[in-house]
Scaffold this motif. Structure first.
Motif, PDB file in Angstrom:
ATOM      1  N   PHE A 139       0.757  -1.186  -0.082  1.00  0.00           N
ATOM      2  CA  PHE A 139       0.022  -0.071  -0.039  1.00  0.00           C
ATOM      3  C   PHE A 139       0.921   0.999  -0.086  1.00  0.00           C
ATOM      4  N   ARG A 140       0.578   2.352  -1.119  1.00  0.00           N
ATOM      5  CA  ARG A 140       1.168   3.382  -0.939  1.00  0.00           C
ATOM      6  C   ARG A 140      -0.013   4.418  -1.219  1.00  0.00           C
ATOM      7  N   ASP A 141      -0.129   5.384  -0.209  1.00  0.00           N
ATOM      8  CA  ASP A 141      -0.968   6.398  -0.422  1.00  0.00           C
ATOM      9  C   ASP A 141      -0.763   7.222  -1.417  1.00  0.00           C
ATOM     10  N   GLU A 142      -0.739   6.941  -2.634  1.00  0.00           N
ATOM     11  CA  GLU A 142      -0.462   7.734  -3.941  1.00  0.00           C
ATOM     12  C   GLU A 142      -1.443   9.018  -3.597  1.00  0.00           C
ATOM     13  N   ILE A 143      -0.664  10.281  -3.988  1.00  0.00           N
ATOM     14  CA  ILE A 143      -1.567  11.363  -3.926  1.00  0.00           C
ATOM     15  C   ILE A 143      -2.614  11.362  -5.146  1.00  0.00           C
ATOM     16  N   GLY A 148      -6.452   3.101 -13.142  1.00  0.00           N
ATOM     17  CA  GLY A 148      -6.730   1.919 -12.863  1.00  0.00           C
ATOM     18  C   GLY A 148      -5.552   1.141 -11.924  1.00  0.00           C
ATOM     19  N   VAL A 149      -5.153  -0.017 -12.419  1.00  0.00           N
ATOM     20  CA  VAL A 149      -4.293  -0.661 -11.513  1.00  0.00           C
ATOM     21  C   VAL A 149      -2.789  -0.080 -11.854  1.00  0.00           C
ATOM     22  N   MET A 150      -2.524   0.556 -12.849  1.00  0.00           N
ATOM     23  CA  MET A 150      -1.348   1.138 -13.027  1.00  0.00           C
ATOM     24  C   MET A 150      -0.885   2.112 -12.022  1.00  0.00           C
ATOM     25  N   ARG A 151      -1.588   2.855 -11.337  1.00  0.00           N
ATOM     26  CA  ARG A 151      -1.115   3.591 -10.181  1.00  0.00           C
ATOM     27  C   ARG A 151      -2.205   3.572  -9.065  1.00  0.00           C
ATOM     28  N   GLY A 152      -2.043   2.347  -8.413  1.00  0.00           N
ATOM     29  CA  GLY A 152      -3.211   2.073  -7.373  1.00  0.00           C
ATOM     30  C   GLY A 152      -2.618   2.733  -6.056  1.00  0.00           C
ATOM     31  N   ARG A 153      -3.454   2.459  -5.266  1.00  0.00           N
ATOM     32  CA  ARG A 153      -2.956   2.696  -3.658  1.00  0.00           C
ATOM     33  C   ARG A 153      -2.513   1.222  -3.280  1.00  0.00           C
ATOM     34  N   GLU A 154      -3.436   0.289  -3.156  1.00  0.00           N
ATOM     35  CA  GLU A 154      -3.296  -1.149  -3.025  1.00  0.00           C
ATOM     36  C   GLU A 154      -2.637  -1.588  -4.413  1.00  0.00           C
ATOM     37  N   PHE A 155      -1.693  -2.207  -4.287  1.00  0.00           N
ATOM     38  CA  PHE A 155      -0.847  -3.006  -5.567  1.00  0.00           C
ATOM     39  C   PHE A 155      -0.261  -4.468  -5.307  1.00  0.00           C
ATOM     40  N   TYR A 156      -0.183  -5.272  -6.147  1.00  0.00           N
ATOM     41  CA  TYR A 156       0.543  -6.396  -5.848  1.00  0.00           C
ATOM     42  C   TYR A 156       1.970  -6.303  -6.378  1.00  0.00           C
ATOM     43  N   MET A 157       2.972  -6.772  -5.743  1.00  0.00           N
ATOM     44  CA  MET A 157       4.265  -6.413  -5.959  1.00  0.00           C
ATOM     45  C   MET A 157       4.961  -7.631  -5.955  1.00  0.00           C
ATOM     46  N   LYS A 158       6.018  -8.102  -6.613  1.00  0.00           N
ATOM     47  CA  LYS A 158       6.872  -9.057  -6.250  1.00  0.00           C
ATOM     48  C   LYS A 158       8.179  -8.307  -5.720  1.00  0.00           C
ATOM     49  N   VAL A 284       7.750  -0.928 -15.111  1.00  0.00           N
ATOM     50  CA  VAL A 284       7.323  -2.351 -14.489  1.00  0.00           C
ATOM     51  C   VAL A 284       7.997  -3.229 -13.630  1.00  0.00           C
ATOM     52  N   GLY A 285       9.182  -2.499 -13.262  1.00  0.00           N
ATOM     53  CA  GLY A 285      10.186  -3.182 -12.269  1.00  0.00           C
ATOM     54  C   GLY A 285      11.347  -2.400 -12.195  1.00  0.00           C
ATOM     55  N   GLN A 286      12.144  -2.900 -10.922  1.00  0.00           N
ATOM     56  CA  GLN A 286      13.234  -1.959 -10.592  1.00  0.00           C
ATOM     57  C   GLN A 286      14.118  -2.783  -9.945  1.00  0.00           C
ATOM     58  N   ILE A 287      15.265  -2.848 -10.107  1.00  0.00           N
ATOM     59  CA  ILE A 287      16.416  -3.564  -9.288  1.00  0.00           C
ATOM     60  C   ILE A 287      17.506  -2.520  -8.570  1.00  0.00           C
ATOM     61  N   PHE A 288      17.798  -2.698  -7.243  1.00  0.00           N
ATOM     62  CA  PHE A 288      18.767  -2.062  -6.571  1.00  0.00           C
ATOM     63  C   PHE A 288      19.831  -2.794  -5.953  1.00  0.00           C
ATOM     64  N   TYR A 289      20.961  -2.232  -6.049  1.00  0.00           N
ATOM     65  CA  TYR A 289      21.996  -2.450  -5.159  1.00  0.00           C
ATOM     66  C   TYR A 289      22.119  -1.196  -4.173  1.00  0.00           C
ATOM     67  N   HIS A 317      14.665  -5.913  -5.310  1.00  0.00           N
ATOM     68  CA  HIS A 317      14.342  -6.250  -6.502  1.00  0.00           C
ATOM     69  C   HIS A 317      12.734  -6.129  -6.789  1.00  0.00           C
ATOM     70  N   GLY A 318      12.368  -5.341  -7.573  1.00  0.00           N
ATOM     71  CA  GLY A 318      10.543  -5.408  -7.325  1.00  0.00           C
ATOM     72  C   GLY A 318      10.175  -5.382  -8.865  1.00  0.00           C
ATOM     73  N   ILE A 319       8.960  -6.278  -8.671  1.00  0.00           N
ATOM     74  CA  ILE A 319       8.130  -6.186 -10.201  1.00  0.00           C
ATOM     75  C   ILE A 319       6.775  -5.724  -9.749  1.00  0.00           C
ATOM     76  N   GLY A 320       6.201  -4.863 -10.646  1.00  0.00           N
ATOM     77  CA  GLY A 320       4.744  -4.403 -10.453  1.00  0.00           C
ATOM     78  C   GLY A 320       3.753  -5.410 -10.905  1.00  0.00           C
ATOM     79  N   VAL A 321       3.175  -6.298 -10.357  1.00  0.00           N
ATOM     80  CA  VAL A 321       2.670  -7.439 -10.787  1.00  0.00           C
ATOM     81  C   VAL A 321       1.153  -7.061 -11.096  1.00  0.00           C
ATOM     82  N   SER A 322       0.409  -6.321 -10.468  1.00  0.00           N
ATOM     83  CA  SER A 322      -0.821  -5.806 -10.675  1.00  0.00           C
ATOM     84  C   SER A 322      -0.486  -4.598 -11.952  1.00  0.00           C
ATOM     85  N   ARG A 323       0.110  -3.831 -11.739  1.00  0.00           N
ATOM     86  CA  ARG A 323       0.657  -2.975 -12.858  1.00  0.00           C
ATOM     87  C   ARG A 323       0.785  -3.504 -14.313  1.00  0.00           C
ATOM     88  N   LEU A 324       1.389  -4.789 -14.243  1.00  0.00           N
ATOM     89  CA  LEU A 324       1.654  -5.270 -15.411  1.00  0.00           C
ATOM     90  C   LEU A 324       0.328  -5.578 -16.469  1.00  0.00           C
TER      91      LEU A 324
HETATM   92  P1  ATP Z   1       6.871   4.797  -9.465  1.00  0.00           P
HETATM   93  O1  ATP Z   1       7.886   5.567  -9.741  1.00  0.00           O
HETATM   94  O2  ATP Z   1       5.686   4.309 -10.437  1.00  0.00           O
HETATM   95  O3  ATP Z   1       5.847   5.464  -8.387  1.00  0.00           O
HETATM   96  P2  ATP Z   1       8.512   3.264  -7.647  1.00  0.00           P
HETATM   97  O4  ATP Z   1       9.765   3.285  -8.475  1.00  0.00           O
HETATM   98  O5  ATP Z   1       8.175   4.138  -6.448  1.00  0.00           O
HETATM   99  O6  ATP Z   1       7.277   3.434  -8.745  1.00  0.00           O
HETATM  100  P3  ATP Z   1       9.089   0.675  -6.692  1.00  0.00           P
HETATM  101  O7  ATP Z   1       9.539   0.923  -5.152  1.00  0.00           O
HETATM  102  O8  ATP Z   1      10.390   0.354  -7.574  1.00  0.00           O
HETATM  103  O9  ATP Z   1       8.153   1.744  -7.515  1.00  0.00           O
HETATM  104  O10 ATP Z   1       8.385  -0.649  -6.822  1.00  0.00           O
HETATM  105  C1  ATP Z   1       8.465  -1.739  -7.602  1.00  0.00           C
HETATM  106  C2  ATP Z   1       7.520  -1.792  -8.797  1.00  0.00           C
HETATM  107  O11 ATP Z   1       6.105  -1.763  -8.209  1.00  0.00           O
HETATM  108  C3  ATP Z   1       7.489  -0.604  -9.744  1.00  0.00           C
HETATM  109  O12 ATP Z   1       8.577  -0.689 -10.810  1.00  0.00           O
HETATM  110  C4  ATP Z   1       6.150  -0.502 -10.054  1.00  0.00           C
HETATM  111  O13 ATP Z   1       6.057  -1.492 -11.447  1.00  0.00           O
HETATM  112  C5  ATP Z   1       5.146  -0.815  -9.333  1.00  0.00           C
HETATM  113  N1  ATP Z   1       4.642  -0.070  -8.423  1.00  0.00           N
HETATM  114  C6  ATP Z   1       4.969   1.090  -7.516  1.00  0.00           C
HETATM  115  N2  ATP Z   1       3.932   1.789  -7.195  1.00  0.00           N
HETATM  116  C7  ATP Z   1       2.992   1.264  -7.794  1.00  0.00           C
HETATM  117  C8  ATP Z   1       1.540   1.773  -7.687  1.00  0.00           C
HETATM  118  N3  ATP Z   1       1.236   2.821  -7.182  1.00  0.00           N
HETATM  119  N4  ATP Z   1       0.367   0.938  -8.464  1.00  0.00           N
HETATM  120  C9  ATP Z   1       0.883  -0.126  -9.194  1.00  0.00           C
HETATM  121  N5  ATP Z   1       2.115  -0.582  -9.256  1.00  0.00           N
HETATM  122  C10 ATP Z   1       3.187  -0.071  -8.437  1.00  0.00           C
END
Ligand code: ATP
Ligand code: MG
Length: 445
Positions: A139-143, A148-158, A284-289, A317-324
């Motif tokens: 959950f991220r309380d997006e402003i 739709g599921v692209m920028r949700g507040r509740e979303f599914y993430m790997k 749709v995803g991001q990896i960090f060191y 390392h994250g994947i935005g499962v629901s955003r996908l």
């Molecule tokens: P964004 O820049 O889009 O806000 P983020 O960089 O903050 O995303 P990460 O912390 O990298 O997000 O999360 C891993 C993945 O989760 C992102 O690559 C994205 O695909 C997905 N994700 C992040 N925020 C959301 C959201 N509010 N709704 C749906 N998917 C999301």
């Protein structure tokens, strides 16, 4: 599955609140329903695709040697105070107080909790390397929740986390994730381009975002057009091989590809002009060191070969499962509806009975339906009394890649029609041949 017994609440009208095509089609195809701003119920069709995407991720994580687990969505604020992120995260963190006045939160990511699990259980370099991951709601309380599921507040993430003794080992874990993500997205029918990115609140030095090019993407991206010609394909990769993973990273990241956050105009201008591209992309995803950021703050150390206590090197390392789901639809649709890539389609094929109630047509459809199931396939049989036109419109909207159309006229000649959703091309063939062809397409024959 018989459509008459399924729950597929398709909408005829275009919902006015949906600004982009994926959101419109997901609502119209009865895949999701908004529960409150940025929070959705996953109706059966949407849930099926979500599960398919999730399964691909699990399979590819297993291939890379990463271990699945599950952590809670509600966490204690205490751990987040240790890392300093309880205050740093700001208004995006949903904060909750329980009946004992304890401060809790709904997890936006899980570096703190996994680090706590690690430090309680691992004390020696012998237990490294270690990579664990989960697929869990965040959950991220997006402003501005939107699309739709692209920028949700509740979303599914790997979200996956690696623990390594040295920086070199952790960079191998980073590269291994990059490789496995390339494979993962391609299996979903997507080209997701790794681009140098800014690290944001996760913190750290090395990070790549994976972007799917789409006009409706929220990020501005700059890249060398040669990068779009790269395919990972079905390469055999030894995920333990430092050289092999490094080589893939170099191949896929040596050309210019950056988001606006790290864009460097001077570097970009060194690419021949005809190859310079500015476009929009969906992350749709991001990896960090990020090195020892969390292990220093939270005391996650192991003893090394000489018996010294050293902080572990980590990455996440994250994947935005629901955003996908949204990203795939943005990348694959036409004006009639969604066109699912075979790897993620909710049903493998549709069966349209042009004349429900006609004994011969009903029997032929039943037989095809049963034969597909016997092959291990999952068809959707439209056995309703709708008009043929309405049945076709629904099939096109929900985007099944293949459709078998069965009617009395064709059956007189011993044939049904097999239609590709993507090309629109049809061919007439005997029912058994249509079933065999679908089975071959999905590799189950
Ligand atoms: P964004 O820049 O889009 O806000 P983020 O960089 O903050 O995303 P990460 O912390 O990298 O997000 O999360 C891993 C993945 O989760 C992102 O690559 C994205 O695909 C997905 N994700 C992040 N925020 C959301 C959201 N509010 N709704 C749906 N998917 C999301
Ligand atoms: Mg990100």
């Amino acid at each position: 599955m018989r459509l008459s017994r399924y729950f597929l609440p398709v909408l005829k009208e275009t919902p006015s609140e949906a600004q982009i095509v994926s959101h419109r089609y997901m609502l119209r195809a009865g895949m999701i329903k908004q529960a409150s701003a940025g929070i959705y119920s996953w109706l059966p069709l949407g849930f099926k695709v979500l599960r398919k995407i999730e399964n691909i991720i699990h399979e590819e994580q297993a291939r890379a040697g990463h271990i699945p687990m599950l952590m809670p969505t509600i966490q204690s604020a205490e751990l987040w105070r240790e890392s300093g992120r309880y205050d740093a995260y700001g208004a995006e963190m949903l904060r909750i107080t329980d009946r004992h006045e304890r401060e809790m939160l709904y997890t936006p990511t899980a570096e703190e909790l996994i680090t706590d699990i690690f430090r309680a259980n691992v004390s020696s370099y012998r237990d490294l390397p270690l990579t664990m991951y989960q697929i869990q709601w965040k959950f991220r309380d997006e402003i501005r929740p939107r699309f739709g599921v692209m920028r949700g507040r509740e979303f599914y993430m790997k979200d996956g986390y690696n623990f390594d003794l040295t920086k070199e080992d952790a960079l191998h874990a980073y590269n291994r994730h990059l490789v496995s993500y390339l494979r993962t997205y391609e299996r979903m029918g997507l080209q997701a381009i790794p681009m140098r990115a800014d690290s944001g609140p996760i913190g750290g030095d090395d990070t790549h975002e994976f972007l799917v090019l789409a006009e409706t993407g929220e990020s501005e991206v700059f890249y060398d057009s040669e990068i779009t010609e790269l395919k990972f394909g079905d390469r055999a990769i030894d995920y333990d091989s430092v050289e092999q993973c490094q080589a893939v990273l170099e191949e896929f990241t040596s050309r210019y590809a950056r988001t606006d956050e790290t864009h460097d105009e001077a570097l970009f201008n060194q690419i021949p002009e005809e190859r310079r591209r500015t476009a929009r992309g969906i992350e749709v995803g991001q990896i960090f060191y990020f090195g020892t950021k969390y292990s220093d703050a939270m005391g996650a150390t192991v003893s090394d070969k000489d018996g010294n206590q050293v902080p572990v090197h980590m990455g996440s390392h994250g994947i935005g499962v629901s955003r996908l789901l949204g990203a795939i639809i943005e990348a694959s649709h036409d004006d009639k509806g969604i066109i699912w890539p075979e790897g993620v389609t909710p049903f493998h094929c549709g069966i349209v009975n042009l004349k429900t109630g006609d004994a011969e047509a009903d029997a032929a459809c039943e037989k095809i339906h049963a034969a597909l199931i016997a092959q291990g396939l999952d068809p959707l049989y439209d056995d309703t009394n709708e008009r043929a036109g309405a049945k076709f419109a629904t099939m096109d909207l929900i985007g099944l890649p293949w459709r078998i159309t069965v009617g009395p006229r064709g059956l007189k000649n011993g044939v049904v029609e097999l239609t590709s959703r993507r090309s629109g091309e049809s061919e007439e063939l005997p029912p058994e041949a249509a079933v065999a062809k679908i089975a071959a397409i999905y590799g189950v024959a």
